[in-house]
Structure formats: C-alpha cells, structure tokens
Write a protein that holds these residues in place. Structure first.
Motif, PDB file in Angstrom:
ATOM      1  N   SER A  90       0.868  -1.175   0.000  1.00 40.73           N
ATOM      2  CA  SER A  90       0.000   0.000   0.000  1.00 40.73           C
ATOM      3  C   SER A  90       0.900   1.218   0.000  1.00 40.73           C
ATOM      4  O   SER A  90       1.739   1.371   0.877  1.00 40.73           O
ATOM      5  N   ILE A  91       0.713   2.054  -1.001  1.00 40.45           N
ATOM      6  CA  ILE A  91       1.485   3.290  -1.096  1.00 40.45           C
ATOM      7  C   ILE A  91       0.557   4.435  -0.701  1.00 40.45           C
ATOM      8  O   ILE A  91      -0.507   4.611  -1.304  1.00 40.45           O
ATOM      9  N   GLU A  92       0.962   5.166   0.324  1.00 39.89           N
ATOM     10  CA  GLU A  92       0.209   6.333   0.765  1.00 39.89           C
ATOM     11  C   GLU A  92       0.977   7.573   0.322  1.00 39.89           C
ATOM     12  O   GLU A  92       2.159   7.714   0.627  1.00 39.89           O
ATOM     13  N   VAL A  93       0.295   8.446  -0.392  1.00 41.44           N
ATOM     14  CA  VAL A  93       0.940   9.634  -0.947  1.00 41.44           C
ATOM     15  C   VAL A  93       0.205  10.870  -0.440  1.00 41.44           C
ATOM     16  O   VAL A  93      -0.988  11.026  -0.692  1.00 41.44           O
ATOM     17  N   THR A  94       0.920  11.723   0.296  1.00 42.40           N
ATOM     18  CA  THR A  94       0.346  12.999   0.704  1.00 42.40           C
ATOM     19  C   THR A  94       0.840  14.040  -0.288  1.00 42.40           C
ATOM     20  O   THR A  94       2.046  14.234  -0.457  1.00 42.40           O
ATOM     21  N   THR A  95      -0.107  14.685  -0.947  1.00 39.84           N
ATOM     22  CA  THR A  95       0.211  15.641  -2.003  1.00 39.84           C
ATOM     23  C   THR A  95      -0.686  16.863  -1.865  1.00 39.84           C
ATOM     24  O   THR A  95      -1.596  16.885  -1.030  1.00 39.84           O
ATOM     25  N   ASN A  96      -0.443  17.855  -2.687  1.00 43.11           N
ATOM     26  CA  ASN A  96      -1.277  19.051  -2.669  1.00 43.11           C
ATOM     27  C   ASN A  96      -2.707  18.706  -3.038  1.00 43.11           C
ATOM     28  O   ASN A  96      -2.952  17.766  -3.814  1.00 43.11           O
ATOM     29  N   ARG A  97      -3.645  19.468  -2.507  1.00 45.72           N
ATOM     30  CA  ARG A  97      -5.069  19.243  -2.789  1.00 45.72           C
ATOM     31  C   ARG A  97      -5.325  19.315  -4.285  1.00 45.72           C
ATOM     32  O   ARG A  97      -4.777  20.149  -4.993  1.00 45.72           O
ATOM     33  N   LYS A 126      -4.512  19.278   1.851  1.00 47.45           N
ATOM     34  CA  LYS A 126      -3.736  18.215   1.202  1.00 47.45           C
ATOM     35  C   LYS A 126      -4.672  17.078   0.821  1.00 47.45           C
ATOM     36  O   LYS A 126      -5.801  16.996   1.295  1.00 47.45           O
ATOM     37  N   ASP A 127      -4.189  16.199  -0.014  1.00 45.66           N
ATOM     38  CA  ASP A 127      -4.900  14.958  -0.334  1.00 45.66           C
ATOM     39  C   ASP A 127      -4.014  13.789   0.047  1.00 45.66           C
ATOM     40  O   ASP A 127      -2.788  13.836  -0.141  1.00 45.66           O
ATOM     41  N   LEU A 128      -4.627  12.765   0.569  1.00 42.34           N
ATOM     42  CA  LEU A 128      -3.931  11.516   0.869  1.00 42.34           C
ATOM     43  C   LEU A 128      -4.421  10.491  -0.141  1.00 42.34           C
ATOM     44  O   LEU A 128      -5.612  10.179  -0.193  1.00 42.34           O
ATOM     45  N   LEU A 129      -3.508  10.019  -0.970  1.00 38.98           N
ATOM     46  CA  LEU A 129      -3.845   9.040  -2.004  1.00 38.98           C
ATOM     47  C   LEU A 129      -3.429   7.652  -1.532  1.00 38.98           C
ATOM     48  O   LEU A 129      -2.341   7.488  -0.966  1.00 38.98           O
ATOM     49  N   PHE A 130      -4.267   6.683  -1.770  1.00 36.75           N
ATOM     50  CA  PHE A 130      -3.965   5.291  -1.470  1.00 36.75           C
ATOM     51  C   PHE A 130      -3.876   4.533  -2.789  1.00 36.75           C
ATOM     52  O   PHE A 130      -4.822   4.546  -3.577  1.00 36.75           O
ATOM     53  N   VAL A 131      -2.745   3.893  -3.009  1.00 36.35           N
ATOM     54  CA  VAL A 131      -2.540   3.109  -4.221  1.00 36.35           C
ATOM     55  C   VAL A 131      -1.988   1.753  -3.794  1.00 36.35           C
ATOM     56  O   VAL A 131      -0.936   1.680  -3.168  1.00 36.35           O
ATOM     57  N   ASP A 132      -2.716   0.686  -4.076  1.00 43.46           N
ATOM     58  CA  ASP A 132      -2.241  -0.665  -3.762  1.00 43.46           C
ATOM     59  C   ASP A 132      -1.656  -1.284  -5.016  1.00 43.46           C
ATOM     60  O   ASP A 132      -2.293  -1.285  -6.076  1.00 43.46           O
ATOM     61  N   VAL A 133      -0.432  -1.790  -4.884  1.00 43.52           N
ATOM     62  CA  VAL A 133       0.268  -2.361  -6.034  1.00 43.52           C
ATOM     63  C   VAL A 133       0.954  -3.658  -5.639  1.00 43.52           C
ATOM     64  O   VAL A 133       1.231  -3.892  -4.466  1.00 43.52           O
ATOM     65  N   LYS A 134       1.222  -4.483  -6.619  1.00 39.84           N
ATOM     66  CA  LYS A 134       2.059  -5.656  -6.382  1.00 39.84           C
ATOM     67  C   LYS A 134       3.449  -5.153  -6.006  1.00 39.84           C
ATOM     68  O   LYS A 134       3.934  -4.165  -6.560  1.00 39.84           O
ATOM     69  N   SER A 135       4.088  -5.835  -5.082  1.00 38.83           N
ATOM     70  CA  SER A 135       5.371  -5.346  -4.564  1.00 38.83           C
ATOM     71  C   SER A 135       6.409  -5.159  -5.662  1.00 38.83           C
ATOM     72  O   SER A 135       7.245  -4.270  -5.585  1.00 38.83           O
ATOM     73  N   LYS A 136       6.343  -5.974  -6.703  1.00 41.46           N
ATOM     74  CA  LYS A 136       7.330  -5.840  -7.770  1.00 41.46           C
ATOM     75  C   LYS A 136       7.180  -4.521  -8.530  1.00 41.46           C
ATOM     76  O   LYS A 136       8.105  -4.075  -9.182  1.00 41.46           O
ATOM     77  N   ASN A 137       6.010  -3.865  -8.422  1.00 41.06           N
ATOM     78  CA  ASN A 137       5.775  -2.595  -9.109  1.00 41.06           C
ATOM     79  C   ASN A 137       6.011  -1.373  -8.226  1.00 41.06           C
ATOM     80  O   ASN A 137       5.877  -0.249  -8.696  1.00 41.06           O
ATOM     81  N   PHE A 153       4.890  13.335  -0.013  1.00 45.78           N
ATOM     82  CA  PHE A 153       5.298  12.515   1.128  1.00 45.78           C
ATOM     83  C   PHE A 153       4.762  11.112   0.851  1.00 45.78           C
ATOM     84  O   PHE A 153       3.557  10.905   0.718  1.00 45.78           O
ATOM     85  N   ILE A 154       5.662  10.140   0.735  1.00 43.95           N
ATOM     86  CA  ILE A 154       5.292   8.787   0.310  1.00 43.95           C
ATOM     87  C   ILE A 154       5.635   7.793   1.407  1.00 43.95           C
ATOM     88  O   ILE A 154       6.759   7.775   1.919  1.00 43.95           O
ATOM     89  N   VAL A 155       4.660   6.964   1.762  1.00 43.30           N
ATOM     90  CA  VAL A 155       4.857   5.899   2.741  1.00 43.30           C
ATOM     91  C   VAL A 155       4.441   4.596   2.080  1.00 43.30           C
ATOM     92  O   VAL A 155       3.359   4.500   1.489  1.00 43.30           O
TER      93      VAL A 155
END
Length: 168
Positions: A90-97, A126-137, A153-155
């Motif tokens: 799970s990639i969490e991205v905090t970015t500008n609104r 801000k916006d918090l984006l959630f992107v779920d990806v296969k670990s290889k990606n 800001f990426i977690v």
C-alpha cells in the motif's frame, strides 16, 4: 574433512532457506504448508547440528561452515520469499489538494487511487492518495509519483491481506 564441511554448509543453507521461506508464509497468513516445511527444516537442522557436534575434527572450519551456511540460507530464503510469495504494498501519498495531474496519470496507468482530503499541521489543504500495487511494481510507481510531484510525502506499507478492490 572437506566432505564434512560441505555437508554442514549445504545442510544449513537448506534448513535456513526453508525457515526463512516458512516464516514469510506464516506472516502472509499462508500457513497451509508451514507444518510440513517446519518438519523438514528441523530435521535437516538436527542432522547438520549432530554432524557438526559429533565430528572428530577440532578445527575452526566446522563452525565457520555452519555459520556461513546459516548466512547464505538467510539470503537465499529471502530471495525465494520475494520470488514466490506474491506481496501487495500500500502506497500512501500525501500531495497538494486536487493534484489532478498525478491522480489522472496514476489512473491512466491502470492503478486504482482512493483519495482522502485532509489538512497538514500548518492547516494547508492536502490529499492523501492510497494506491495498492504488487510489490514488484512499487519502485516503478514511486518513480512515477515523483515525476508528477517531487515533494510528495510517500509511505510504503506491506499489506498482509486484500479483499475486493483492484490491484494492477
């Protein structure tokens, strides 16, 4: 002596590789095969330890081979885990609104994006984006995100279980 050292070395590689792989399966809640792997792991470990402790050879080479086998097995087990156990991050991205360029680019690339509006400590929208990806990606997606927002800001979190939804 060489045969004894090689036997201990390769036995440790096998048992520790199995151990590492088994542990990763348990963490990922894929425990159907773990008891069989545990049996094989301990059986091989017992044989290697017995051989190492009951040898008449009083050389530092025996514990070195035992330790090198352990270290090599840890590496190989990790490699096997990454290769054969399919993970989701799970990639969490905090970015500008309303960073529509980034959101649309991710969606156009085929990734599902969920968005939560929030404010940071300075009360900036801000916006918090959630992107779920296969670990290889994961690395590819992070580079892609930075192309559109280098200050994001990426977690990245390892996800154990996913139900429903869309993962590219």
């Amino acid at each position: 002596m060489l045969f004894t050292c090689l036997t201990i070395f390769f036995a440790r590689i096998v048992d520790v590789s199995i151990s590492t792989f088994r542990t990763m399966l348990m963490v990922k809640k894929k425990s159907f095969i773990t008891p069989i792997l545990a049996f094989c792991e301990v059986f091989i470990w017992f044989m290697a330890a017995r051989k190492a402790l009951n040898t008449e050879i009083n050389s530092i080479i025996i514990p070195i081979c035992y330790s090198l086998g352990y270290a090599t097995g840890t590496y190989i087990g990790g490699f096997l885990s990454r290769k054969f156990i399919k993970n989701v991050n799970s990639i969490e991205v905090t970015t500008n609104r309303n960073n529509k360029k980034l959101i649309n680019a991710l969606r156009n690339k085929g990734f599902a994006v969920s968005i939560i509006s929030l404010k940071n400590a300075y009360n900036e929208p801000k916006d918090l984006l959630f992107v779920d990806v296969k670990s290889k990606n994961t690395n590819e997606v992070i580079k892609f995100i930075k192309k559109y927002d280098n200050n994001a800001f990426i977690v990245v979190k390892d996800t154990k279980v996913v139900h429903n939804g869309y993962i590219k």
